[in-house]
Design a protein around this motif. Structure first.
Motif, mmCIF file in Angstrom:
data_model
loop_
_atom_site.group_PDB
_atom_site.id
_atom_site.type_symbol
_atom_site.label_atom_id
_atom_site.label_comp_id
_atom_site.label_asym_id
_atom_site.label_seq_id
_atom_site.Cartn_x
_atom_site.Cartn_y
_atom_site.Cartn_z
ATOM 1 N N SER A 96 71.311 -39.579 -7.648
ATOM 2 C CA SER A 96 70.135 -40.443 -7.785
ATOM 3 C C SER A 96 70.168 -41.076 -9.167
ATOM 4 C CB SER A 96 68.836 -39.649 -7.583
ATOM 5 O OG SER A 96 68.716 -38.645 -8.566
ATOM 6 N N ILE A 133 73.406 -45.251 4.541
ATOM 7 C CA ILE A 133 72.896 -44.639 3.314
ATOM 8 C C ILE A 133 72.089 -43.413 3.731
ATOM 9 C CG2 ILE A 133 71.638 -44.955 1.157
ATOM 10 C CD1 ILE A 133 72.005 -47.936 1.403
ATOM 11 N N PHE A 139 69.778 -40.236 3.179
ATOM 12 C CA PHE A 139 68.745 -39.643 2.336
ATOM 13 C C PHE A 139 68.542 -38.222 2.831
ATOM 14 C CE2 PHE A 139 68.164 -44.207 2.381
ATOM 15 C CZ PHE A 139 68.071 -44.493 1.026
ATOM 16 N N TYR A 165 69.401 -53.054 1.672
ATOM 17 C CA TYR A 165 68.405 -52.017 1.426
ATOM 18 C C TYR A 165 68.344 -51.774 -0.072
ATOM 19 C CZ TYR A 165 65.581 -47.852 2.068
ATOM 20 O OH TYR A 165 64.550 -46.951 2.035
ATOM 21 N N VAL A 200 67.506 -48.941 -2.707
ATOM 22 C CA VAL A 200 67.235 -47.519 -2.924
ATOM 23 C C VAL A 200 66.337 -47.396 -4.148
ATOM 24 C CG1 VAL A 200 68.230 -45.272 -3.453
ATOM 25 C CG2 VAL A 200 69.446 -46.847 -1.923
ATOM 26 N N HIS A 254 70.521 -40.081 -2.741
ATOM 27 C CA HIS A 254 71.163 -40.787 -1.633
ATOM 28 C C HIS A 254 72.661 -40.544 -1.658
ATOM 29 C CE1 HIS A 254 71.139 -43.570 -5.065
ATOM 30 N NE2 HIS A 254 72.220 -44.158 -4.549
#
Lengths: 121, 121
Positions: A43, A60, A62, A75, A77, A83
């Motif tokens: 992260s 991706i 999560f 997208y 993040v 991720h």
């Protein structure tokens, strides 16, 4: 700067999960990367990260969901969210993130590419 | 946020030179706009502006040059540089610029869309 043709730029490199610099705007870099397989979980404490898939397919992951991106889909993040990008085929990705963003955030792994090793193409 | 599919988002509006908001990252907005004809000359004192052509063709005129963008090509207009986007056919554009960026910069014209009128789609 000159204009950037994405197809042309992607033809200039083959290495995987190794972002190349292609533009800068407002203290962010525009980067291109090819993905195949998994990048490690990580992260970024203070940086949102923009992923646009140009070709291929990117999942991706999560901790509680997966966002599946096909070409022409993006997208963002949010900062602080763990991720893991996963590409089941070779995938071309355009990224936009602040200049100080570390490749794998607060996680240093064998896959990590240091900021100073992210070269301009 | 959800992922953004560019084709799907562009199908939701028809107005020209009227940016729609589709994402935010690091104090920037990601916007989609359709261009046809000319937008007025303007500059942004403090904001670089990213233009990616998704379909169509965009010529970004400068006082001493023209940058011609086809689909899959981007250009970053540096802060303070006068420019005029011209689209000879209907053109789909993805923009990224700081949230405080005024549509036509320091020039207020009949084409100007105020920040508060740039809606999310």
């Amino acid at each position: 700067m000159s204009k950037v043709n994405l197809t042309e730029k992607f033809s200039l490199f083959d290495d995987i999960w190794s972002p190349k610099l292609v533009g800068e705007l407002n203290e962010n870099y525009v980067k291109l990367a090819k993905g195949l397989g998994e990048l490690d979980w990580h992260s970024h404490d203070n940086e949102d990260e923009f992923f646009l898939v140009v070709s291929g397919h990117l999942d991706i992951h999560f901790r509680d969901a997966v966002i599946a991106l096909d070409p022409g889909e993006f997208y963002i993040v949010p900062k602080g969210v763990e991720h893991r990008p996963v590409a089941s085929e070779e995938t071309e990705i355009m990224l936009i993130e602040p200049k100080e963003t570390l490749h794998t955030g607060s996680s240093q792994t064998e896959q990590t590419v240091a900021i100073e090793d992210q070269t301009w193409i």
